[in-house]
Design a protein around this motif. Structure first.
Motif, PDB file in Angstrom:
ATOM      1  N   UNK A 189       0.778  -1.233   0.000  1.00  0.00           N
ATOM      2  CA  UNK A 189       0.000   0.000   0.000  1.00  0.00           C
ATOM      3  C   UNK A 189       0.804   1.275   0.000  1.00  0.00           C
ATOM      4  N   UNK A 190       2.051   1.235  -0.484  1.00  0.00           N
ATOM      5  CA  UNK A 190       2.897   2.425  -0.475  1.00  0.00           C
ATOM      6  C   UNK A 190       3.255   2.896  -1.886  1.00  0.00           C
ATOM      7  N   UNK A 191       2.523   2.439  -2.875  1.00  0.00           N
ATOM      8  CA  UNK A 191       2.864   2.783  -4.261  1.00  0.00           C
ATOM      9  C   UNK A 191       2.697   4.271  -4.547  1.00  0.00           C
ATOM     10  N   UNK A 192       1.860   4.969  -3.765  1.00  0.00           N
ATOM     11  CA  UNK A 192       1.591   6.375  -4.030  1.00  0.00           C
ATOM     12  C   UNK A 192       2.509   7.317  -3.262  1.00  0.00           C
ATOM     13  N   UNK A 193       3.485   6.793  -2.570  1.00  0.00           N
ATOM     14  CA  UNK A 193       4.390   7.628  -1.784  1.00  0.00           C
ATOM     15  C   UNK A 193       5.210   8.529  -2.710  1.00  0.00           C
ATOM     16  N   UNK A 194       5.231   9.813  -2.419  1.00  0.00           N
ATOM     17  CA  UNK A 194       6.057  10.753  -3.186  1.00  0.00           C
ATOM     18  C   UNK A 194       7.133  11.375  -2.303  1.00  0.00           C
ATOM     19  N   UNK A 195       6.752  11.822  -1.107  1.00  0.00           N
ATOM     20  CA  UNK A 195       7.739  12.358  -0.170  1.00  0.00           C
ATOM     21  C   UNK A 195       8.618  11.222   0.351  1.00  0.00           C
ATOM     22  N   UNK A 196       9.918  11.499   0.422  1.00  0.00           N
ATOM     23  CA  UNK A 196      10.883  10.496   0.900  1.00  0.00           C
ATOM     24  C   UNK A 196      10.867   9.230   0.025  1.00  0.00           C
ATOM     25  N   UNK A 197      10.529   9.387  -1.247  1.00  0.00           N
ATOM     26  CA  UNK A 197      10.395   8.196  -2.090  1.00  0.00           C
ATOM     27  C   UNK A 197      11.726   7.467  -2.262  1.00  0.00           C
ATOM     28  N   UNK A 198      12.815   8.212  -2.373  1.00  0.00           N
ATOM     29  CA  UNK A 198      14.107   7.554  -2.534  1.00  0.00           C
ATOM     30  C   UNK A 198      14.434   6.690  -1.318  1.00  0.00           C
ATOM     31  N   UNK A 199      14.157   7.227  -0.121  1.00  0.00           N
ATOM     32  CA  UNK A 199      14.426   6.448   1.082  1.00  0.00           C
ATOM     33  C   UNK A 199      13.550   5.201   1.154  1.00  0.00           C
ATOM     34  N   UNK A 200      12.276   5.369   0.795  1.00  0.00           N
ATOM     35  CA  UNK A 200      11.351   4.237   0.843  1.00  0.00           C
ATOM     36  C   UNK A 200      11.774   3.159  -0.141  1.00  0.00           C
TER      37      UNK A 200
END
Length: 209
Positions: free
Chosen positions: A143-154
């Motif tokens: 459920x984290x496909x929409x993450x934009x902030x901190x995406x590189x870390x994720x």
């Protein structure tokens, strides 16, 4: 990472014939080192003329790269078929799919993840591409496909988890240091910890449910 390894000795459409050849190559490259497999060997096992290997794949190396790609890349259908449910249900199903797949294609998967050609740049590129596809698949599953902030870390966390999953599966399949229930527990617990604890701590975002 799903391929039928039984050749069909009958007239096939081009896509089916290509898949048959690839399936036989998966088996042979899993059984023998790269240097010990020839396109003639693959053609003989597949029941086709050697010219068809060149027609569909070009060189032996291109065929081998395709074998690695199919063995280490998570197919879209695997994500599409995950059950609906809460995070723990999806994580449990994702890990079960991974373990089912690597155990079903044990020899070929171990050979693919070991490289087989040393530090070859093209093999490394295929493995990197597969890592990114796997990261995308895991992000969808949790459920984290929409993450934009901190995406590189994720994505970095998920790629690191992918490396752990590969190493842990090898401990089970190659070294027999862990059994499947232990591997399943380790991988599910770790992924849940990343999503429920590490991810919120790094991003300040509530955990996915």
């Amino acid at each position: 990472m799903s391929v039928d390894t039984e050749p069909r000795r009958r007239r096939l459409e081009p896509d089916a014939r290509r898949g048959q050849i690839l399936a036989c190559a998966v088996r042979l490259f899993g059984e023998r080192p790269y240097a010990d497999v020839s396109t003639t060997d693959v053609a003989r096992v597949a029941g086709v003329a050697r010219g068809l290997i060149n027609h569909y794949f070009g060189t032996k190396k291109r065929l081998y790269l395709e074998v690695i790609r199919v063995m280490v890349t998570v197919p879209e259908v695997a994500v599409a078929q995950l059950p609906a449910g809460d995070l723990r249900t999806r994580v449990d199903a994702s890990v079960a799919w991974f373990l089912d797949t690597v155990s079903r294609h044990r020899t070929s998967w171990l050979a693919a993840t070991a490289g087989g050609m040393g530090h070859d740049a093209e093999v490394a590129r295929v493995l990197r591409e597969a890592e990114e596809v796997a990261a995308d698949s895991v992000l969808v599953a949790v459920g984290l496909a929409d993450v934009t902030a901190h995406r590189d870390e994720v994505r970095g966390m998920i790629r690191a988890y992918g490396a752990l999953a590969t190493a842990t599966a090898r401990e089970w399949l190659e070294r027999d240091a862990l059994d499947r229930p232990q591997v399943h527990l380790l991988l599910t617990t770790t992924l849940l910890a990343i999503v429920e604890q590490v991810f919120p701590a790094v991003t300040g975002r509530p955990a996915a449910g």
